[in-house]
Motif scaffolding. Structure first.
Motif, PDB file in Angstrom:
ATOM      1  N   GLN A  31      30.530  27.596  58.379  1.00 43.57           N
ATOM      2  CA  GLN A  31      29.848  26.539  57.637  1.00 43.57           C
ATOM      3  C   GLN A  31      28.907  27.120  56.580  1.00 43.57           C
ATOM      4  O   GLN A  31      28.853  26.639  55.448  1.00 43.57           O
ATOM      5  N   VAL A  32      28.180  28.161  56.938  1.00 48.02           N
ATOM      6  CA  VAL A  32      27.243  28.770  55.993  1.00 48.02           C
ATOM      7  C   VAL A  32      27.995  29.448  54.850  1.00 48.02           C
ATOM      8  O   VAL A  32      27.600  29.341  53.688  1.00 48.02           O
ATOM      9  N   VAL A  33      29.086  30.145  55.168  1.00 48.25           N
ATOM     10  CA  VAL A  33      29.893  30.795  54.127  1.00 48.25           C
ATOM     11  C   VAL A  33      30.391  29.762  53.132  1.00 48.25           C
ATOM     12  O   VAL A  33      30.310  29.954  51.917  1.00 48.25           O
ATOM     13  N   ALA A  34      30.875  28.639  53.621  1.00 46.25           N
ATOM     14  CA  ALA A  34      31.368  27.581  52.733  1.00 46.25           C
ATOM     15  C   ALA A  34      30.223  26.972  51.924  1.00 46.25           C
ATOM     16  O   ALA A  34      30.353  26.768  50.714  1.00 46.25           O
ATOM     17  N   ARG A  35      29.099  26.693  52.579  1.00 46.68           N
ATOM     18  CA  ARG A  35      27.965  26.069  51.898  1.00 46.68           C
ATOM     19  C   ARG A  35      27.388  26.971  50.803  1.00 46.68           C
ATOM     20  O   ARG A  35      27.043  26.502  49.723  1.00 46.68           O
ATOM     21  N   LYS A  36      27.306  28.255  51.072  1.00 42.69           N
ATOM     22  CA  LYS A  36      26.724  29.184  50.094  1.00 42.69           C
ATOM     23  C   LYS A  36      27.757  29.726  49.117  1.00 42.69           C
ATOM     24  O   LYS A  36      27.429  30.546  48.271  1.00 42.69           O
ATOM     25  N   MET A  37      29.006  29.281  49.254  1.00 42.81           N
ATOM     26  CA  MET A  37      30.102  29.701  48.383  1.00 42.81           C
ATOM     27  C   MET A  37      30.208  31.230  48.319  1.00 42.81           C
ATOM     28  O   MET A  37      30.250  31.828  47.250  1.00 42.81           O
ATOM     29  N   LEU A  38      30.246  31.857  49.479  1.00 44.54           N
ATOM     30  CA  LEU A  38      30.353  33.306  49.569  1.00 44.54           C
ATOM     31  C   LEU A  38      31.818  33.728  49.612  1.00 44.54           C
ATOM     32  O   LEU A  38      32.646  33.066  50.237  1.00 44.54           O
ATOM     33  N   VAL A  39      32.128  34.839  48.956  1.00 43.11           N
ATOM     34  CA  VAL A  39      33.442  35.454  49.090  1.00 43.11           C
ATOM     35  C   VAL A  39      33.376  36.284  50.357  1.00 43.11           C
ATOM     36  O   VAL A  39      32.473  37.098  50.535  1.00 43.11           O
ATOM     37  N   LEU A  40      34.325  36.090  51.240  1.00 42.65           N
ATOM     38  CA  LEU A  40      34.349  36.783  52.520  1.00 42.65           C
ATOM     39  C   LEU A  40      35.271  37.985  52.431  1.00 42.65           C
ATOM     40  O   LEU A  40      36.441  37.850  52.084  1.00 42.65           O
ATOM     41  N   GLY A  41      34.748  39.169  52.679  1.00 41.97           N
ATOM     42  CA  GLY A  41      35.566  40.378  52.672  1.00 41.97           C
ATOM     43  C   GLY A  41      35.119  41.351  51.606  1.00 41.97           C
ATOM     44  O   GLY A  41      33.935  41.634  51.464  1.00 41.97           O
ATOM     45  N   LEU A  42      36.080  41.839  50.829  1.00 40.28           N
ATOM     46  CA  LEU A  42      35.815  42.841  49.806  1.00 40.28           C
ATOM     47  C   LEU A  42      35.975  42.233  48.423  1.00 40.28           C
ATOM     48  O   LEU A  42      36.922  41.500  48.173  1.00 40.28           O
ATOM     49  N   GLN A  43      35.042  42.572  47.540  1.00 43.88           N
ATOM     50  CA  GLN A  43      35.179  42.139  46.155  1.00 43.88           C
ATOM     51  C   GLN A  43      34.798  43.315  45.274  1.00 43.88           C
ATOM     52  O   GLN A  43      33.735  43.923  45.457  1.00 43.88           O
ATOM     53  N   GLN A  44      35.682  43.660  44.344  1.00 43.71           N
ATOM     54  CA  GLN A  44      35.467  44.814  43.479  1.00 43.71           C
ATOM     55  C   GLN A  44      35.464  44.372  42.028  1.00 43.71           C
ATOM     56  O   GLN A  44      36.267  43.529  41.618  1.00 43.71           O
ATOM     57  N   PHE A  45      34.546  44.975  41.248  1.00 44.39           N
ATOM     58  CA  PHE A  45      34.420  44.668  39.830  1.00 44.39           C
ATOM     59  C   PHE A  45      34.545  45.965  39.041  1.00 44.39           C
ATOM     60  O   PHE A  45      33.761  46.884  39.219  1.00 44.39           O
ATOM     61  N   SER A  46      35.536  46.022  38.152  1.00 43.28           N
ATOM     62  CA  SER A  46      35.730  47.193  37.299  1.00 43.28           C
ATOM     63  C   SER A  46      35.167  46.889  35.919  1.00 43.28           C
ATOM     64  O   SER A  46      34.824  45.738  35.608  1.00 43.28           O
ATOM     65  N   ALA A  47      35.117  47.899  35.085  1.00 44.92           N
ATOM     66  CA  ALA A  47      34.665  47.692  33.706  1.00 44.92           C
ATOM     67  C   ALA A  47      35.598  46.704  33.003  1.00 44.92           C
ATOM     68  O   ALA A  47      35.136  45.849  32.246  1.00 44.92           O
ATOM     69  N   GLY A  48      36.897  46.788  33.271  1.00 43.95           N
ATOM     70  CA  GLY A  48      37.849  45.847  32.675  1.00 43.95           C
ATOM     71  C   GLY A  48      37.568  44.415  33.074  1.00 43.95           C
ATOM     72  O   GLY A  48      37.635  43.503  32.234  1.00 43.95           O
ATOM     73  N   ASP A  49      37.244  44.220  34.350  1.00 43.82           N
ATOM     74  CA  ASP A  49      36.902  42.870  34.820  1.00 43.82           C
ATOM     75  C   ASP A  49      35.682  42.336  34.075  1.00 43.82           C
ATOM     76  O   ASP A  49      35.670  41.185  33.622  1.00 43.82           O
ATOM     77  N   LEU A  50      34.675  43.171  33.969  1.00 41.60           N
ATOM     78  CA  LEU A  50      33.433  42.720  33.327  1.00 41.60           C
ATOM     79  C   LEU A  50      33.592  42.570  31.821  1.00 41.60           C
ATOM     80  O   LEU A  50      32.950  41.709  31.210  1.00 41.60           O
ATOM     81  N   GLU A  51      34.451  43.395  31.201  1.00 36.42           N
ATOM     82  CA  GLU A  51      34.742  43.227  29.769  1.00 36.42           C
ATOM     83  C   GLU A  51      35.389  41.865  29.528  1.00 36.42           C
ATOM     84  O   GLU A  51      35.077  41.182  28.547  1.00 36.42           O
ATOM     85  N   ALA A  52      36.283  41.441  30.418  1.00 33.57           N
ATOM     86  CA  ALA A  52      36.927  40.129  30.293  1.00 33.57           C
ATOM     87  C   ALA A  52      35.887  39.015  30.424  1.00 33.57           C
ATOM     88  O   ALA A  52      35.945  38.012  29.698  1.00 33.57           O
ATOM     89  N   VAL A  53      34.947  39.184  31.318  1.00 31.00           N
ATOM     90  CA  VAL A  53      33.861  38.202  31.472  1.00 31.00           C
ATOM     91  C   VAL A  53      33.043  38.129  30.190  1.00 31.00           C
ATOM     92  O   VAL A  53      32.705  37.046  29.706  1.00 31.00           O
TER      93      VAL A  53
END
Length: 141
Positions: free
Chosen positions: A65-87
């Motif tokens: 319930q807390v994960v859903a309420r706080k809109m958390l990604v569960l597990g692993l999340q990785q951000f590369s320079a390419g990902d952030l350049e697209a943002v």
């Protein structure tokens, strides 16, 4: 006819665990050692992991319930320079919310992180260069 060489892809092995330190009273520690000696657990770590997993299971519904309420990604999340350049090209900023492991790749500069990351909330571990962590210090929750 020559064929192009196969590109070599470098994969970074992500750690599968984070080390923690706890302080236990002598009686609790002795009881754990007794259970280990009697063969209930293979070692102290096995006992502690089992105890933690049992408690997480007891509170499983509340966690979901807390994960859903706080809109958390569960597990692993990785951000590369390419990902952030697209943002950056999209004119957006990220609000990173992770329960687990968030990794900002070594190729991300502090400047790029500042331009594209509005906030970082990690319940677990954040892996990033010291320079990126320092740049985002006021955005870490």
């Amino acid at each position: 006819m020559q064929t192009a060489p196969t590109p070599v892809v470098q994969r970074t092995k992500l750690p599968d665990a984070e080390k923690i330190t706890i302080n236990l009273g002598y009686v609790d520690l002795g009881q754990i050692d007794l259970l280990v000696a009697e063969g209930f657990y293979s070692n102290r770590t096995d006992f502690i992991r089992t105890a933690i997993r049992n408690q997480l299971s007891v509170h499983g519904d509340a966690l979901k319930q807390v994960v859903a309420r706080k809109m958390l990604v569960l597990g692993l999340q990785q951000f590369s320079a390419g990902d952030l350049e697209a943002v950056r090209r999209a004119g957006e900023r990220l609000e990173i919310r992770v329960l687990g492991l968030a990794t900002i790749s070594a190729d991300v500069t502090p400047e790029l992180a500042l331009e594209t990351i509005a906030s970082v909330t990690v319940l677990g571990a954040l892996h990033a260069s010291a320079a990126v962590k320092a740049a985002l210090a006021d955005r870490l929750r």
